[in-house]
Design a protein around this motif. Sequence first.
Motif, mmCIF file in Angstrom:
data_model
loop_
_atom_site.group_PDB
_atom_site.id
_atom_site.type_symbol
_atom_site.label_atom_id
_atom_site.label_comp_id
_atom_site.label_asym_id
_atom_site.label_seq_id
_atom_site.Cartn_x
_atom_site.Cartn_y
_atom_site.Cartn_z
ATOM 1 N N VAL A 213 0.857 -1.190 0.000
ATOM 2 C CA VAL A 213 0.000 0.000 0.000
ATOM 3 C C VAL A 213 0.891 1.238 0.000
ATOM 4 C CG1 VAL A 213 -1.948 1.150 1.092
ATOM 5 C CG2 VAL A 213 -1.636 -1.322 1.395
ATOM 6 N N PRO A 214 0.893 2.033 -1.068
ATOM 7 C CA PRO A 214 1.750 3.218 -1.118
ATOM 8 C C PRO A 214 1.521 4.131 0.080
ATOM 9 C CG PRO A 214 0.764 2.802 -3.263
ATOM 10 C CD PRO A 214 0.096 1.869 -2.289
ATOM 11 N N ARG A 215 2.614 4.635 0.646
ATOM 12 C CA ARG A 215 2.506 5.451 1.857
ATOM 13 C C ARG A 215 1.671 6.699 1.630
ATOM 14 N NH1 ARG A 215 7.974 7.186 4.688
ATOM 15 N NH2 ARG A 215 7.867 8.881 3.207
ATOM 16 N N GLU A 216 1.773 7.300 0.440
ATOM 17 C CA GLU A 216 0.976 8.494 0.166
ATOM 18 C C GLU A 216 -0.512 8.179 0.167
ATOM 19 O OE1 GLU A 216 2.076 11.594 0.089
ATOM 20 O OE2 GLU A 216 3.995 10.671 0.646
ATOM 21 N N LEU A 217 -0.868 6.948 -0.241
ATOM 22 C CA LEU A 217 -2.268 6.541 -0.194
ATOM 23 C C LEU A 217 -2.696 6.300 1.247
ATOM 24 C CD1 LEU A 217 -4.877 5.685 -1.640
ATOM 25 C CD2 LEU A 217 -3.917 3.374 -1.819
ATOM 26 N N VAL A 218 -1.845 5.646 2.030
ATOM 27 C CA VAL A 218 -2.181 5.367 3.430
ATOM 28 C C VAL A 218 -2.417 6.667 4.195
ATOM 29 C CG1 VAL A 218 -1.414 4.277 5.565
ATOM 30 C CG2 VAL A 218 -0.843 3.231 3.378
ATOM 31 N N GLN A 224 -7.664 5.071 12.153
ATOM 32 C CA GLN A 224 -7.993 3.710 12.532
ATOM 33 C C GLN A 224 -7.586 2.728 11.437
ATOM 34 O OE1 GLN A 224 -12.176 2.883 13.097
ATOM 35 N NE2 GLN A 224 -11.763 1.503 14.803
ATOM 36 N N ALA A 225 -7.794 3.101 10.169
ATOM 37 C CA ALA A 225 -7.371 2.251 9.051
ATOM 38 C C ALA A 225 -5.854 2.147 8.995
ATOM 39 C CB ALA A 225 -7.914 2.805 7.738
ATOM 40 N N GLN A 226 -5.160 3.242 9.266
ATOM 41 C CA GLN A 226 -3.699 3.221 9.289
ATOM 42 C C GLN A 226 -3.186 2.270 10.362
ATOM 43 O OE1 GLN A 226 -2.789 7.344 9.933
ATOM 44 N NE2 GLN A 226 -3.234 7.956 7.819
ATOM 45 N N ARG A 227 -3.847 2.288 11.519
ATOM 46 C CA ARG A 227 -3.399 1.432 12.617
ATOM 47 C C ARG A 227 -3.547 -0.047 12.285
ATOM 48 N NH1 ARG A 227 -6.285 5.104 16.097
ATOM 49 N NH2 ARG A 227 -7.900 3.513 16.367
ATOM 50 N N ILE A 228 -4.659 -0.419 11.651
ATOM 51 C CA ILE A 228 -4.860 -1.842 11.395
ATOM 52 C C ILE A 228 -3.960 -2.333 10.263
ATOM 53 C CG2 ILE A 228 -6.696 -1.865 9.643
ATOM 54 C CD1 ILE A 228 -8.097 -3.955 11.556
ATOM 55 N N LEU A 229 -3.407 -1.410 9.467
ATOM 56 C CA LEU A 229 -2.403 -1.794 8.477
ATOM 57 C C LEU A 229 -1.038 -1.995 9.119
ATOM 58 C CD1 LEU A 229 -3.292 0.426 5.384
ATOM 59 C CD2 LEU A 229 -3.555 -2.037 5.623
ATOM 60 N N GLY A 230 -0.900 -1.562 10.374
ATOM 61 C CA GLY A 230 0.353 -1.782 11.093
ATOM 62 C C GLY A 230 1.087 -0.525 11.483
ATOM 63 N N TYR A 231 0.534 0.635 11.149
ATOM 64 C CA TYR A 231 1.221 1.888 11.463
ATOM 65 C C TYR A 231 0.911 2.319 12.890
ATOM 66 C CZ TYR A 231 2.448 2.272 6.566
ATOM 67 O OH TYR A 231 2.980 2.033 5.312
ATOM 68 N N ARG A 232 1.590 1.647 13.828
ATOM 69 C CA ARG A 232 1.446 1.969 15.244
ATOM 70 C C ARG A 232 2.607 1.345 15.992
ATOM 71 N NH1 ARG A 232 -4.032 -0.424 17.160
ATOM 72 N NH2 ARG A 232 -3.353 0.596 19.057
ATOM 73 N N ASN A 246 2.223 6.151 15.308
ATOM 74 C CA ASN A 246 1.823 6.355 13.921
ATOM 75 C C ASN A 246 3.068 6.607 13.088
ATOM 76 O OD1 ASN A 246 0.806 7.091 11.450
ATOM 77 N ND2 ASN A 246 -0.922 8.216 12.300
ATOM 78 N N LEU A 247 3.576 5.596 12.427
ATOM 79 C CA LEU A 247 4.823 5.709 11.691
ATOM 80 C C LEU A 247 4.699 6.566 10.443
ATOM 81 C CD1 LEU A 247 6.088 2.022 11.930
ATOM 82 C CD2 LEU A 247 6.544 3.936 13.447
ATOM 83 N N LEU A 248 3.507 7.054 10.144
ATOM 84 C CA LEU A 248 3.333 7.941 8.990
ATOM 85 C C LEU A 248 3.649 9.385 9.339
ATOM 86 C CD1 LEU A 248 -0.013 6.536 7.576
ATOM 87 C CD2 LEU A 248 2.267 6.196 6.654
ATOM 88 N N ALA A 250 5.989 12.427 11.191
ATOM 89 C CA ALA A 250 7.388 12.712 11.492
ATOM 90 C C ALA A 250 7.608 12.763 12.990
ATOM 91 C CB ALA A 250 7.787 14.038 10.870
ATOM 92 N N GLY A 251 8.733 12.217 13.419
ATOM 93 C CA GLY A 251 9.125 12.325 14.812
ATOM 94 C C GLY A 251 9.897 13.618 15.029
ATOM 95 N N ASP A 252 10.564 13.715 16.155
ATOM 96 C CA ASP A 252 11.289 14.935 16.476
ATOM 97 C C ASP A 252 12.419 15.213 15.500
ATOM 98 O OD1 ASP A 252 9.663 15.278 18.658
ATOM 99 O OD2 ASP A 252 11.039 14.267 20.042
ATOM 100 N N SER A 253 12.905 14.155 14.846
ATOM 101 C CA SER A 253 14.019 14.365 13.925
ATOM 102 C C SER A 253 13.560 14.916 12.582
ATOM 103 C CB SER A 253 14.752 13.036 13.688
ATOM 104 O OG SER A 253 13.905 12.109 13.055
ATOM 105 N N GLY A 254 12.242 14.893 12.344
ATOM 106 C CA GLY A 254 11.731 15.417 11.077
ATOM 107 C C GLY A 254 12.120 14.584 9.881
ATOM 108 N N ILE A 255 12.242 13.277 10.041
ATOM 109 C CA ILE A 255 12.677 12.423 8.939
ATOM 110 C C ILE A 255 11.699 12.466 7.777
ATOM 111 C CG2 ILE A 255 13.000 10.007 8.275
ATOM 112 C CD1 ILE A 255 14.388 9.529 10.890
ATOM 113 N N LEU A 256 10.396 12.454 8.076
ATOM 114 C CA LEU A 256 9.413 12.398 6.998
ATOM 115 C C LEU A 256 9.226 13.761 6.336
ATOM 116 C CD1 LEU A 256 6.712 9.997 8.420
ATOM 117 C CD2 LEU A 256 8.533 9.519 6.797
#
Length: 256
Positions: A213-218, A224-232, A246-248, A250-256
């Motif tokens: 599932v492309p990240r831009e689509l997720v 809730q849909a993001q979580r059940i796909l594993g983004y938690r 929520n891995l979608l 950005a954290g404090d480092s601003g990686i995303l």
Amino acid sequence: RQPGGNQDFYGPTIETCPNLFSRGEIFVQQLVLNPVVLNVLAHTLLPKVPSGPAAGPQEPRHPLEDIFPLQPRDPKLGPNCHHYRASLGSAIQVKKGSKPQVLHLEMDIYHPYIVQAPDSPDWSVAVTFAGTDFTAENGATHIVPGSHRWEWDRDPLPEETTQGVMPKGSALFWLGKTFHGLGRNTTDVPRTGFLAIIQVNWQSQEENQFVAVPRELVKTYSEQAQRILGYRGGNVVWATGYELENLLRAGDSGIL
């Protein structure tokens, strides 16, 4: 859509459309996240953190509990995983002339690395949603009731099976260690179903949803849909700089 192939598992008269979670949010939002489905998942897979409000409010947890469990785990009461997540989503159409599918277990793909005993916890749940009426004549799924309590080396006999006959719009659930298989369609009308397999978070997905599932689509899906796909979170497949819940984002480092 994948046309019927020459694999013994499907055969030439069965068409599949895999990666349903990548085809838009309707499948996950309207079917998989149905409150009835979430309640079945919560009471079967026994997660520490369920994926929806249908499972009820959660008790406050000590901040170290995710890393160092404060209470012994009970396989019958849980928790048996941190959360559950999607393993596979597929549309399956059974056409006239199909042969009965070999009876199998969803957990077969993990054998012999994970061997479940009759009294072991349930680590995956499958649910098929009827897009058309499921009848004995058009290939309704064969199920072997009680086979989830069998020893691993026992095979089912023909007389031990039943079929999941049900009208369009219904849902049929089975456990990952329950024998099942597609039936034979002797009619002129294709039988269409939508299959989802949900499993404990520490078990590898059959379809890699992070790639499928492309990240831009997720990002356009509900949280809730993001979580059940594993983004938690949950201390498995985490990455430095990403919020665990929520891995979608950005954290404090601003990686995303």
